[in-house]
Design an enzyme around this catalytic site. Structure first.
Site, short mmCIF file in Angstrom:
data_model
loop_
_atom_site.label_atom_id
_atom_site.label_comp_id
_atom_site.label_asym_id
_atom_site.label_seq_id
_atom_site.Cartn_x
_atom_site.Cartn_y
_atom_site.Cartn_z
N ASP A 41 -96.91 -37.93 -15.88
CA ASP A 41 -97.08 -36.33 -15.35
C ASP A 41 -97.85 -35.41 -16.03
O ASP A 41 -97.56 -35.85 -17.47
CB ASP A 41 -95.40 -35.24 -15.10
CG ASP A 41 -95.26 -35.77 -16.52
OD1 ASP A 41 -94.62 -36.28 -17.52
OD2 ASP A 41 -93.84 -34.18 -17.15
N GLU A 54 -91.76 -35.69 -17.62
CA GLU A 54 -91.81 -36.42 -18.97
C GLU A 54 -91.42 -35.21 -19.78
O GLU A 54 -91.04 -34.51 -20.00
CB GLU A 54 -92.30 -37.55 -19.41
CG GLU A 54 -91.64 -36.90 -21.29
CD GLU A 54 -92.97 -36.54 -22.03
OE1 GLU A 54 -92.10 -35.80 -23.33
OE2 GLU A 54 -93.60 -35.46 -21.70
#
Length: 171
Positions: free
Chosen positions: A79, A146
């Site tokens: 991400d 994350e």
């Protein structure tokens, strides 16, 4: 795909960075990038695992003669932080990053570049793609979400991992 980053080395790294950048991948919107990684692995005949939160493991067998070497894990998150200038029309849920190369400098057109950790994902993909590297078994671990709480790593079942050595490719 019309590639913008051309003439730079290592070419495979930049190729994969562009591929990754074209996929919307803000925290909580990782299905597309996760599915891309699964397809990458399947196209190359690698063992692949995807969990319900879109973490992915890709396993590449050792090079001939290195089968007994320890498995090394390469890990990065899939991400990115999504931010943009107020004057820019960009929907991070549907639009990839509009990369700009000017005077040898790579940026994005009014948005975050997503190099954290798009470049790490690209580096791992370049290693997996390279057939000239001599290596023991490789295990690529791509974790989700994350940037907003480490949810992918926290909820991941680490018991399925084979490697005992991990290189975090996160920048």
């Amino acid at each position: 795909m019309d590639y913008k980053i051309t003439g730079y080395e290592p070419a495979q790294l930049f190729h994969f960075f562009e591929e990754v950048s074209a996929i919307p991948r803000g925290s909580g919107n990782e299905k597309g990038i996760s599915d891309f990684l699964v397809a990458f692995a399947k196209e190359r005949g690698f063992d692949v695992y995807q969990d319900e939160v879109y973490n992915v493991i890709i396993r590449k067998p050792a090079s001939a003669g290195a089968e007994n070497a320890p498995t090394v894990m390469l890990q990065g998150h899939i991400d990115m932080v999504c931010d943009k200038l107020g004057s820019v029309e960009h929907d991070f849920t549907t639009d990839g990053i509009d990369l700009v190369v000017k005077d040898g400098v790579l940026t994005a057109n009014g948005t975050t570049l997503g190099a954290d950790n798009g470049i790490g994902v690209a580096a791992i993909l370049a290693v997996l793609e390279d057939r000239t590297l001599k290596h023991g078994p490789l295990e690529a671990l791509f974790t989700a979400t994350e940037e907003t709480g480490m949810d992918g790593a926290v909820g991941f079942d680490a018991s399925i991992l084979k490697g005992k050595r991990l290189l975090n490719i996160d920048s």
